[in-house]
Design an enzyme around this catalytic site. Structure first.
Site, mmCIF file in Angstrom:
data_model
loop_
_atom_site.group_PDB
_atom_site.id
_atom_site.type_symbol
_atom_site.label_atom_id
_atom_site.label_comp_id
_atom_site.label_asym_id
_atom_site.label_seq_id
_atom_site.Cartn_x
_atom_site.Cartn_y
_atom_site.Cartn_z
ATOM 1 N N HIS A 63 14.870 8.825 14.144
ATOM 2 C CA HIS A 63 13.420 9.025 14.095
ATOM 3 C C HIS A 63 12.672 7.879 14.768
ATOM 4 C CE1 HIS A 63 14.473 12.084 11.140
ATOM 5 N NE2 HIS A 63 13.232 12.529 11.170
ATOM 6 N N GLU A 107 13.670 24.301 16.923
ATOM 7 C CA GLU A 107 13.112 23.655 18.115
ATOM 8 C C GLU A 107 13.409 24.407 19.405
ATOM 9 O OE1 GLU A 107 14.520 21.927 15.623
ATOM 10 O OE2 GLU A 107 12.985 20.507 14.992
#
Lengths: 340, 328
Positions: free
Chosen positions: B131, B62
């Site tokens: 999440h 990322e």
């Protein structure tokens, strides 16, 4: 002398790298290194005396790395730098007046007094800035290299970082991505032996950081970072490889900073011994080039001395310019937060 | 304009198709965005239409994904970098808040970073603590960033186009639970600029400022409350940075009451900022303290029973509104 280790690390540039050196090249590289040396020494004194704000991470001792690499780049090639970034900026073409003005926090500075030492750079000369987060510039340079590939414009990117930065995740992520996409980029590790105050042996098992290249499937090269001609030679090869579409090279330049991690005064605690510092100073990059230049009758001692004195005069003038430049107006503090 | 019903995710996808077709400087990178079309189908068909040069699968990295976007944007391209789940912004945070957000300012204005980050936030799917988060307040706190949170199919298309065309680093937070929700979407390419709130519903007794999917819950609550004789106005800020304070304040001056609803935890949430803005600009108009409906101060739980208790819904919103209008 070229050697190769089991992990594919190459030591030094190809044989005869300094054979065809010209007078013009010696003058250019010498002037480049002297500009950095004197800028840093003056800047250090100005901060220590309290005349200038902020704090400085001085590049003195490492001049050959920035100068050698940047001598093969153009203004269109992009570069990311570090918290120790003055040398990279000067080598990439930054001028003394807006540099000193930036250190003084003035509107005439490269960053209009918004960035200071740790963010200095001329965006018009291919600098994506100095970066005060260790390793933070490396993925950004990969983005610049991606743009080169995307546009097919033949430019390359170069990212400078220290030995300490090769332990941070951003380095690993960025080099891996550049490798897998064959991006045109040079990763230049300026290994000065210390991550701030922690010796290399205490922050990694490796002696040669270039060996990390093997884990990304790209070439790793170790070069003497005190020999500007050697640095230039390995940079030439890495740029050729990048432009040919073969991807990145990791160059490890073994070098040394003469001053402390920050500032000019010296070591708060003796994490290095004086003999070590002195031994590196004996191999000073500028002295080495002066020896090569005079021994080969390319440049006279007088010409070298003139470069020092001309640069000194230019710096003193730039400091005056910076001191006399206008201060920023607090009313403008919100300018340039966003592009509108 | 020709309008038809599209799902939220299809509308987003259509916007991306159209803006990429219109501008060759736009490219997309991220984990599984190319061959797989993204885990939420946000990027379906883009690889086929635009090819592997402009639509690229990345390593799971990322920091490098966002950092690459920063560098490419600084060179004038318009990268779209996907972070899949909003929780993953933490992995890339240095590149988002120290690099992308600050580059223009700290370099004296000489460079712009027209970077778009896409991601999916919000809970309600038993996706648990890593999440399910809504971290918009964290991002909105950083000068230099913009944060868009589409709450309808129309806005999903308009805000992704608006974000890509904006010259600043902008995060578009899609809501996972809204992906299949349908709404009217024009066929043509259009952009919603950052900082323009949407008056979702007009009313006179109370203003609900709802973020992202909470617009849907607030709308359900408003229907219930209408039957009880309480007239609700709903404002969707659409972007939490910049925040369209004017539209919110104008509404509160009319209704004299405000309830702010978001999925993120209440403490330090964007509702705290909106509440403060309302009280600074319209204190004399308020007939009741500004109220908030948000998640309790815990990570998002996995168990459906716990998560239902965790997330604001129409019933909790309606109950709070009744209290605010003195009918609790």
């Amino acid at each position: 002398m070229t050697q190769t280790t089991a992990l594919g690390v190459q030591y030094g540039p190809r044989e005869g790298y300094a054979d065809d050196v010209t007078r013009e090249l010696v003058l250019e590289l010498h002037r480049g290194m002297v500009r950095i040396r004197l800028f840093e020494e003056h800047a250090g004194k100005l901060v220590e005396s309290g005349d200038m704000p902020g704090f400085l991470h001085l590049y003195v001792g490492e001049e050959a790395v920035a100068t050698g690499v940047m001598s093969v780049l153009t203004d269109a090639d992009q570069m990311t730098s570090t918290h120790r970034g003055h040398g990279h900026a000067i080598a990439k073409g930054a001028q003394f007046r807006p540099m000193f003005a930036e250190l003084y926090g003035k509107t005439t500075g490269y960053c209009k007094g918004r960035g200071g030492s740790m963010h200095i750079g001329d965006t018009n000369k291919g600098m994506l800035g100095a970066n005060a987060i260790v390793g933070g510039g490396i993925p950004i340079a990969v983005g610049a290299a991606f743009a080169s590939q995307y546009r097919g414009d033949g430019t390359v990117a170069a990212s400078f970082f220290g030995d300490g930065a090769t332990n941070i995740g951003a380095f690993h992520e960025a080099v891996n991505m550049a490798a897998v996409w064959d991006l045109p980029i040079l990763f230049i590790c300026e290994n000065n032996g210390y991550a701030e105050f922690t010796a290399q042996g205490n922050h990694m098992k490796l002696e040669d950081i270039a060996e990390r290249a093997a884990s990304y499937g790209i070439p790793g090269v170790v070069v003497d970072g005190m020999d500007v001609l050697a640095v230039r030679a390995v940079a030439v090869a890495a740029v050729e490889r990048a432009k040919a579409g073969h991807g990145p090279t990791l160059i490890e330049a073994k070098t040394y900073r003469y001053f402390d991690h920050q500032g000019i005064k010296g070591m708060r605690i003796p994490y290095r011994d004086a003999a070590e510092v002195e031994a590196w100073r004996e191999r000073d990059a500028i002295k080495l080039l002066e020896v090569i230049g005079t021994e080969r009758d390319l440049v006279s001692a007088k010409e070298f001395a003139d470069i020092w004195s001309q640069t000194e005069a230019e710096i003193l003038e730039a400091i005056e310019f910076a001191r006399n430049s206008p201060e920023p107006d607090p009313a403008d503090i919100l300018d340039d937060v966003y592009t509108v | 304009m020709t309008t038809r019903e599209l799902t939220y995710v299809k509308a987003f996808n259509e916007g991306l198709h159209q803006v990429m077709a219109a501008d060759p400087d736009v490219f997309l990178i991220g984990e599984d965005v190319a061959g797989y079309g993204g885990v939420f189908h946000m990027f379906d068909g883009l690889l086929t239409e635009f090819g592997p040069k402009r639509v690229k699968d990345t390593p799971i990295a990322e920091q490098a994904i966002i950092g690459l976007g920063v560098g490419a944007a600084a060179r004038g391209l318009r990268p779209v970098c996907d972070l899949m789940f909003m929780d993953f912004v933490g992995v890339a945070m240095d590149q988002i808040f120290n690099q992308a957000a600050k580059m223009k300012y700290m370099f004296g204005g000489g460079v712009s970073v027209p970077l778009t980050i896409t991601t999916a936030g919000g809970g309600g799917m038993s996706a648990a603590a890593q999440h399910s988060q809504s971290l918009e307040a964290w991002l909105a706190h950083i000068p230099g960033l913009k944060v868009a949170m589409p709450a309808s199919a129309y806005d999903a298309k308009g805000l992704i186009v608006g974000a890509i065309r904006d010259d600043n680093p902008t995060i578009v937070v899609m809501n996972k639970k809204m992906l299949g929700m349908k709404g009217p979407v024009p066929e043509e390419l259009y952009a919603i600029p950052m900082g323009q709130a949407n008056v979702v519903r007009e009313g006179s007794d109370v203003t609900i400022v709802a973020i992202a999917r909470m617009v849907v819950e607030a709308t359900k609550a408003a229907a219930t409350l209408e039957a009880e004789g309480i007239s609700v106005e709903i404002i969707d800020p659409r972007t939490v940075q910049p925040l369209d304070t004017d539209t919110i304040v104008t509404s509160v001056k009319k209704t004299n009451r405000a309830v702010i609803v978001h999925e993120a935890v209440e403490f330090g949430g964007i509702g705290a900022e909106i509440s403060s803005q309302i009280q600074e600009a319209a204190f004399d108009y308020l007939d009741a303290p500004v109220a908030r409906v948000a998640a309790p101060f815990s990570p998002s739980p996995y168990s459906p029973i716990l998560e239902n208790a965790y997330m604001p819904d129409a019933a909790r919103i309606a109950a709070r509104v009744r209290a605010v209008v003195g009918r609790g």
